[in-house]
Design an enzyme around this catalytic site. Structure first.
Site, PDB file in Angstrom:
ATOM      1  N   LYS A   1       1.103  -0.252  10.276  1.00  0.00           N
ATOM      2  CA  LYS A   1       2.138   0.462   9.523  1.00  0.00           C
ATOM      3  C   LYS A   1       1.685   1.898   9.295  1.00  0.00           C
ATOM      4  CE  LYS A   1       4.612  -3.290   9.050  1.00  0.00           C
ATOM      5  NZ  LYS A   1       4.010  -3.953  10.205  1.00  0.00           N
ATOM      6  N   ASP A   2       2.666   2.788   9.220  1.00  0.00           N
ATOM      7  CA  ASP A   2       2.375   4.210   9.078  1.00  0.00           C
ATOM      8  C   ASP A   2       1.767   4.540   7.725  1.00  0.00           C
ATOM      9  OD1 ASP A   2       3.327   4.680  11.584  1.00  0.00           O
ATOM     10  OD2 ASP A   2       5.328   5.298  10.938  1.00  0.00           O
ATOM     11  N   LYS A   3       1.180   5.735   7.670  1.00  0.00           N
ATOM     12  CA  LYS A   3       0.528   6.172   6.440  1.00  0.00           C
ATOM     13  C   LYS A   3       1.534   6.664   5.408  1.00  0.00           C
ATOM     14  CE  LYS A   3      -2.641   9.636   4.597  1.00  0.00           C
ATOM     15  NZ  LYS A   3      -3.661  10.634   4.875  1.00  0.00           N
TER      16      LYS A   3
ATOM     17  N   GLN B   1       5.142  10.498  16.176  1.00  0.00           N
ATOM     18  CA  GLN B   1       3.805  10.071  15.744  1.00  0.00           C
ATOM     19  C   GLN B   1       3.016   9.437  16.883  1.00  0.00           C
ATOM     20  OE1 GLN B   1       6.838   8.982  14.678  1.00  0.00           O
ATOM     21  NE2 GLN B   1       6.630   7.129  13.443  1.00  0.00           N
TER      22      GLN B   1
ATOM     23  N   LYS C   1       0.835  -1.196   0.000  1.00  0.00           N
ATOM     24  CA  LYS C   1       0.000   0.000   0.000  1.00  0.00           C
ATOM     25  C   LYS C   1       0.869   1.246   0.000  1.00  0.00           C
ATOM     26  CE  LYS C   1      -0.631  -0.100   5.027  1.00  0.00           C
ATOM     27  NZ  LYS C   1       0.146   1.126   5.319  1.00  0.00           N
TER      28      LYS C   1
END
Length: 628
Positions: free
Chosen positions: A260-262, A345, A231
């Protein structure tokens, strides 16, 4: 080993820019949504002819719920998601109104100093570089429980075992498979010219069509389809919401090992209950910035925390460091490592940090919890959230504030729904509508805030060496370092406790620092059990210093800031040749590869290399030219 402090020098160095790719022109977005909706409708009709829409109403096992978000309040969450789907609204289609620039809004955000991140462990001179100039400059591959790095390298759909030799027993398997896959069909075996044929035909009557999903999943096939999800610029929760929307199933039939991070390209393993690989593979034709592959059928779902870690490929563009400075920085990262701080974050991007909400929960101050989540705030937020907060401040009417939100699944929307349902005098129940993992995120943020401050004090007081009274782990048990065996340990063995019950604290000055900090926050360090069980804070231990594994790097020259500097998994699947670099170029970039264990932050490793504040607030002040 030496250590250095964060000073104003980081403000004089270059910047870490973050690409803002969230916004799409309304006309372009509407066109894209129309195409996707058409593809979805077509996908459903095609799939129903191939195989029954299994998984839509499959009873959900407890492990699938707990792996997704914990078992509590799952029914309520499903109810909330159903209501949102009825609204016919999607976050992707919303246009934001911005009265001020993102950089201006981020002036109200947090810096590293605000959350206790103040020290460095290396002695090299820092230099500037741009992190995430493109989100494709930050790629994360999950490391599974077997130690293998997850890659998307196969888009084929697995085929169930076929009968090779013709025996009565194996023909029976074919009969059963046809009936389970196509419940409206009957089968029979016929002899034709010396050969046996299996003939399928429609059966008359209601009985053949009754309860078509009952036998729709072959018993010989594992109940879970595991796949690798690639992604771009989506976090794990958002990605699963998109997949569930287009499959028309509930999000909690999906499970995974870690979020998982954006703002990155990420590759991770996902499992889903009784959805065929064929249906999943069809999404590759419909969805942008997603790719699904490496399908297999397994007996079990995935569980949070099962992964061994993550492998990172990171590009820092337009670096100013000399080759010697880069060499020193990367050798230090490889040999010493970095302070295992919780990254920015963890604490949010607005003027209301998540740890403040967590502290209010632990204090049992529920009116404050409500106010912190819903009150107007400075910082980077979408326009509809700003309007929702303004309405709340003006009327204190949860229903009126909720009407300002086109997207109801956000924390604010869920809390407002809870307040509408349970009333303003029952904030605890209203807050309980929020999914359990999201609620616990707040108190874990407070734990992280305390830990960051305490580890900075520990390094300031004792440096980078074990001292008597430090803690080390033996198995899962923490023990004290004695005078006699202090030389048997290195700083890489030392751990610090996350505050909570069932932990011990160091036998030196830092123990008192923990107590003072929690006392100042009106919390009792000796009693971290909450009267609501979910919010009883269990303690844990975390290593002070992390030394990355599989560290490698190279400095490359380039002229065009828009060109990719390495191939992704999708690039390789499409047969794209790797980039070729000139010996000289207008810019230089540092390409880094390294592996980290779970719950460690690559941004903190990068911070150690650059010697600079990685907070968005600091970087937006330094870099006013935003790359899109």
């Amino acid at each position: 080993m030496e250590m250095t402090e964060v000073t104003g020098v980081s403000l004089k160095r270059g910047s870490v820019a973050v690409e803002d790719n969230d916004r799409v022109a309304p006309a372009e977005e509407a066109k894209r949504q129309k195409i996707l909706d058409h593809c979805l409708t077509k996908s459903q009709s095609e799939l129903e002819h191939v195989s029954p829409p299994s998984g839509v109403n499959v009873p959900e096992p407890p492990e699938a719920v707990s792996a997704r978000e914990g078992t509590k309040n799952s029914d309520v969450q499903l109810e909330e998601e159903e209501e949102e789907e009825e609204d016919g609204l999607s976050e992707e289609g919303e246009e934001e109104e911005e009265a001020e620039s993102f950089a201006d809004m981020m002036k109200h955000g947090l810096t590293e100093l605000d959350v206790g991140i103040t020290k460095f462990v290396s002695s090299h001179q820092g230099f500037s570089g741009i992190l995430k100039e493109r989100y494709s400059d930050f790629v994360v591959h999950e490391i599974g429980k077997d130690g293998r790095i997850s890659h998307l390298d196969d888009l084929s759909v697995p085929v169930d075992e076929e009968v090779i030799e013709d025996t009565k027993e194996k023909r029976t398997i074919i009969h059963q498979a046809i009936k389970s896959l196509f419940p409206g069909l009957e089968t029979k075996t016929e002899d034709r010219e010396g050969k046996k044929y299996i003939v399928a035909y429609h059966a008359a009557g209601k009985k053949a069509l009754a309860n078509p999903r009952k036998h729709s999943w072959p018993k010989s096939r594992g109940s879970y389809c595991h796949f690798v999800l690639y992604k771009e610029n989506k976090d794990t929760m958002d990605a699963i919401n998109v997949l569930s929307k287009y499959l028309r199933v509930k999000p909690n039939i999906f499970s995974y090992m870690g979020t998982k991070d954006k703002r990155a390209i990420t590759v991770q393993e996902i499992a889903v209950l009784k959805i065929t690989a064929q249906r999943l593979a069809h999404l590759n034709k419909c969805l942008m910035n997603f790719k699904l592959g490496n399908f297999s059928y397994q007996k079990n779902p995935l569980k949070l925390g099962e992964l061994q870690g993550n492998h990172f490929t990171v590009v820092l563009r337009n670096i100013t460091g000399t080759d010697e400075q880069v060499q020193q920085a990367m050798n230090s990262l490889k040999e010493i490592g970095f302070i295992n701080y919780y990254g920015m974050q963890r604490f949010g991007t607005t003027a209301v940090p998540t740890y403040q909400v967590g502290r209010a929960i632990l204090q049992n101050s529920w009116t404050e919890v409500m106010d912190l989540i819903l009150k107007p705030r400075s910082g980077a937020e979408k326009g509809y959230l700003v309007k929702c907060r303004e309405e709340w401040a003006k009327t204190k009417d949860p229903a009126a504030a909720l009407r300002k939100l086109p997207v109801k699944r956000c924390v604010e929307g869920q809390l407002l729904r809870g307040l509408s349902k349970y009333g303003m005098k029952n904030i605890v129940s209203a807050f309980g509508i929020i999914p359990r993992n999201n609620r616990l995120m707040y108190i874990h943020s407070y734990q992280s805030y305390v830990w960051n401050n305490m580890v900075s004090k520990r390094i300031e007081e004792y440096g980078l060496r074990p001292v008597p009274g430090d803690l080390v782990l033996k198995g899962a048990t923490a023990t004290y370092v004695d005078e006699e065996d202090v030389n048997n340990y290195s700083i890489h063995d030392v751990v610090m406790p996350l505050p909570g019950f069932d932990v011990i604290y160091p036998k030196h000055k830092i123990s008192e620092a923990y107590r003072e900090m929690l006392t100042a926050d009106n919390l009792d360090i000796d009693n971290m059990r909450h009267k609501i069980r979910d919010y009883s804070l269990s303690g844990a231990y975390r290593k002070i210093i992390i030394r990355p594994q599989n560290v490698s790097w190279e400095v490359v020259a380039y002229d065009d800031p828009k060109i990719p500097l390495f191939n992704t998994d999708v690039d390789n699947l499409e047969g794209k040749p790797p980039p070729v670099f000139a010996s000289e170029g207008k810019y230089r970039a540092l390409k880094m590869d390294f592996s980290l264990p779970p719950s460690t932050y690559a941004t903190m490793a990068i911070r150690e290399v650059l010697k600079m504040d990685t907070s968005i607030k600091n970087q937006t002040q330094l870099n006013t030219t935003w790359l899109r």
